[in-house]
Design a protein around this motif. Structure first.
Motif, PDB file in Angstrom:
ATOM      1  N   LEU A   4       0.805  -1.207   0.000  1.00  0.00           N
ATOM      2  CA  LEU A   4       0.000   0.000   0.000  1.00  0.00           C
ATOM      3  C   LEU A   4       0.847   1.269   0.000  1.00  0.00           C
ATOM      4  O   LEU A   4       0.331   2.350  -0.277  1.00  0.00           O
ATOM      5  CB  LEU A   4      -0.920   0.004   1.221  1.00  0.00           C
ATOM      6  CG  LEU A   4      -1.884  -1.182   1.329  1.00  0.00           C
ATOM      7  CD1 LEU A   4      -2.680  -1.097   2.620  1.00  0.00           C
ATOM      8  CD2 LEU A   4      -2.795  -1.232   0.120  1.00  0.00           C
ATOM      9  N   PHE A   5       2.127   1.147   0.325  1.00  0.00           N
ATOM     10  CA  PHE A   5       3.015   2.303   0.382  1.00  0.00           C
ATOM     11  C   PHE A   5       4.452   1.796   0.333  1.00  0.00           C
ATOM     12  O   PHE A   5       4.712   0.612   0.482  1.00  0.00           O
ATOM     13  CB  PHE A   5       2.775   3.130   1.661  1.00  0.00           C
ATOM     14  CG  PHE A   5       2.947   2.344   2.935  1.00  0.00           C
ATOM     15  CD1 PHE A   5       4.162   2.321   3.607  1.00  0.00           C
ATOM     16  CD2 PHE A   5       1.892   1.621   3.471  1.00  0.00           C
ATOM     17  CE1 PHE A   5       4.320   1.588   4.772  1.00  0.00           C
ATOM     18  CE2 PHE A   5       2.032   0.892   4.642  1.00  0.00           C
ATOM     19  CZ  PHE A   5       3.252   0.873   5.295  1.00  0.00           C
ATOM     20  N   MET A   6       5.362   2.736   0.132  1.00  0.00           N
ATOM     21  CA  MET A   6       6.789   2.419   0.106  1.00  0.00           C
ATOM     22  C   MET A   6       7.349   2.545   1.522  1.00  0.00           C
ATOM     23  O   MET A   6       6.959   3.428   2.274  1.00  0.00           O
ATOM     24  CB  MET A   6       7.533   3.382  -0.825  1.00  0.00           C
ATOM     25  CG  MET A   6       7.058   3.320  -2.275  1.00  0.00           C
ATOM     26  SD  MET A   6       7.275   1.699  -3.036  1.00  0.00           S
ATOM     27  CE  MET A   6       9.045   1.610  -3.088  1.00  0.00           C
ATOM     28  N   LEU A   7       8.277   1.654   1.863  1.00  0.00           N
ATOM     29  CA  LEU A   7       8.910   1.691   3.174  1.00  0.00           C
ATOM     30  C   LEU A   7      10.057   2.692   3.240  1.00  0.00           C
ATOM     31  O   LEU A   7      10.414   3.153   4.317  1.00  0.00           O
ATOM     32  CB  LEU A   7       9.459   0.305   3.533  1.00  0.00           C
ATOM     33  CG  LEU A   7       8.425  -0.778   3.798  1.00  0.00           C
ATOM     34  CD1 LEU A   7       9.085  -2.142   3.862  1.00  0.00           C
ATOM     35  CD2 LEU A   7       7.669  -0.476   5.084  1.00  0.00           C
ATOM     36  N   GLY A   8      10.633   3.039   2.100  1.00  0.00           N
ATOM     37  CA  GLY A   8      11.808   3.897   2.094  1.00  0.00           C
ATOM     38  C   GLY A   8      13.007   3.139   2.658  1.00  0.00           C
ATOM     39  O   GLY A   8      13.054   1.912   2.646  1.00  0.00           O
ATOM     40  N   GLU A   9      13.962   3.873   3.182  1.00  0.00           N
ATOM     41  CA  GLU A   9      15.137   3.260   3.793  1.00  0.00           C
ATOM     42  C   GLU A   9      14.728   2.624   5.120  1.00  0.00           C
ATOM     43  O   GLU A   9      14.036   3.237   5.931  1.00  0.00           O
ATOM     44  CB  GLU A   9      16.209   4.319   4.048  1.00  0.00           C
ATOM     45  CG  GLU A   9      17.491   3.746   4.580  1.00  0.00           C
ATOM     46  CD  GLU A   9      18.564   4.802   4.736  1.00  0.00           C
ATOM     47  OE1 GLU A   9      19.411   4.618   5.623  1.00  0.00           O
ATOM     48  OE2 GLU A   9      18.562   5.794   3.993  1.00  0.00           O
ATOM     49  N   ILE A  10      15.127   1.380   5.325  1.00  0.00           N
ATOM     50  CA  ILE A  10      14.755   0.642   6.535  1.00  0.00           C
ATOM     51  C   ILE A  10      15.912   0.668   7.522  1.00  0.00           C
ATOM     52  O   ILE A  10      17.044   0.339   7.173  1.00  0.00           O
ATOM     53  CB  ILE A  10      14.356  -0.807   6.201  1.00  0.00           C
ATOM     54  CG1 ILE A  10      13.154  -0.808   5.254  1.00  0.00           C
ATOM     55  CG2 ILE A  10      14.041  -1.586   7.477  1.00  0.00           C
ATOM     56  CD1 ILE A  10      12.828  -2.156   4.659  1.00  0.00           C
ATOM     57  N   ALA A  11      15.598   1.080   8.737  1.00  0.00           N
ATOM     58  CA  ALA A  11      16.591   1.104   9.807  1.00  0.00           C
ATOM     59  C   ALA A  11      16.042   0.329  10.991  1.00  0.00           C
ATOM     60  O   ALA A  11      14.830   0.246  11.179  1.00  0.00           O
ATOM     61  CB  ALA A  11      16.884   2.543  10.215  1.00  0.00           C
ATOM     62  N   LEU A  12      16.933  -0.246  11.756  1.00  0.00           N
ATOM     63  CA  LEU A  12      16.506  -0.875  12.998  1.00  0.00           C
ATOM     64  C   LEU A  12      17.432  -0.446  14.110  1.00  0.00           C
ATOM     65  O   LEU A  12      18.599  -0.158  13.901  1.00  0.00           O
ATOM     66  CB  LEU A  12      16.421  -2.391  12.891  1.00  0.00           C
ATOM     67  CG  LEU A  12      17.647  -3.145  12.445  1.00  0.00           C
ATOM     68  CD1 LEU A  12      17.968  -4.223  13.458  1.00  0.00           C
ATOM     69  CD2 LEU A  12      17.324  -3.793  11.117  1.00  0.00           C
ATOM     70  N   THR A  13      16.857  -0.393  15.283  1.00  0.00           N
ATOM     71  CA  THR A  13      17.610   0.075  16.440  1.00  0.00           C
ATOM     72  C   THR A  13      18.499  -1.038  16.985  1.00  0.00           C
ATOM     73  O   THR A  13      18.324  -2.218  16.672  1.00  0.00           O
ATOM     74  CB  THR A  13      16.648   0.534  17.538  1.00  0.00           C
ATOM     75  OG1 THR A  13      15.863  -0.581  17.952  1.00  0.00           O
ATOM     76  CG2 THR A  13      15.771   1.678  17.067  1.00  0.00           C
ATOM     77  N   HIS A  14      19.403  -0.632  17.831  1.00  0.00           N
ATOM     78  CA  HIS A  14      20.295  -1.578  18.489  1.00  0.00           C
ATOM     79  C   HIS A  14      19.482  -2.611  19.280  1.00  0.00           C
ATOM     80  O   HIS A  14      19.794  -3.800  19.266  1.00  0.00           O
ATOM     81  CB  HIS A  14      21.266  -0.833  19.406  1.00  0.00           C
ATOM     82  CG  HIS A  14      22.161  -1.720  20.192  1.00  0.00           C
ATOM     83  ND1 HIS A  14      23.201  -2.424  19.620  1.00  0.00           N
ATOM     84  CD2 HIS A  14      22.159  -2.048  21.503  1.00  0.00           C
ATOM     85  CE1 HIS A  14      23.805  -3.137  20.543  1.00  0.00           C
ATOM     86  NE2 HIS A  14      23.194  -2.935  21.699  1.00  0.00           N
ATOM     87  N   GLY A  15      18.424  -2.141  19.933  1.00  0.00           N
ATOM     88  CA  GLY A  15      17.598  -3.049  20.733  1.00  0.00           C
ATOM     89  C   GLY A  15      16.930  -4.123  19.902  1.00  0.00           C
ATOM     90  O   GLY A  15      16.859  -5.285  20.306  1.00  0.00           O
TER      91      GLY A  15
END
Length: 90
Positions: A4-15
């Motif tokens: 339904l939409f673009m995620l763009g750049e995906i980042a994840l936290t250290h946790g």
């Protein structure tokens, strides 16, 4: 599942990285749910806010339970990026 939409750049936290012990493939099914509008464990009013944001622009948020713990996925209003984080990291 339709996107339904673009995620763009995906980042994840250290946790989150620690939660999945570096196995990022565990997150893929939840990203697919998020991008298809399956908002997970959110109150109905938050799900409705996401549905409205799909039409009118706005930030999108989902919440999911992994066996290891709960994660949130937040996609920015301009769809330039999505972040996977723990609720405690918000």
């Amino acid at each position: 599942m339709a996107h339904l939409f673009m995620l763009g750049e995906i980042a994840l936290t250290h946790g989150v990285n620690k939660l999945v012990n570096g196995d990022h493939s565990l997150l893929h099914p939840f990203l697919m749910k998020h991008v298809s509008g399956q908002w997970g464990d959110l109150p109905e009013e938050d799900k409705q806010a996401n549905d409205d944001a799909l039409k009118n622009g706005g930030r999108l948020m989902s919440a999911y339970h992994l066996p290891q713990g709960k994660i949130w996925i937040v996609t920015e209003a301009d769809r330039s990026s999505s972040t996977i984080l723990l609720p405690s990291e918000y």
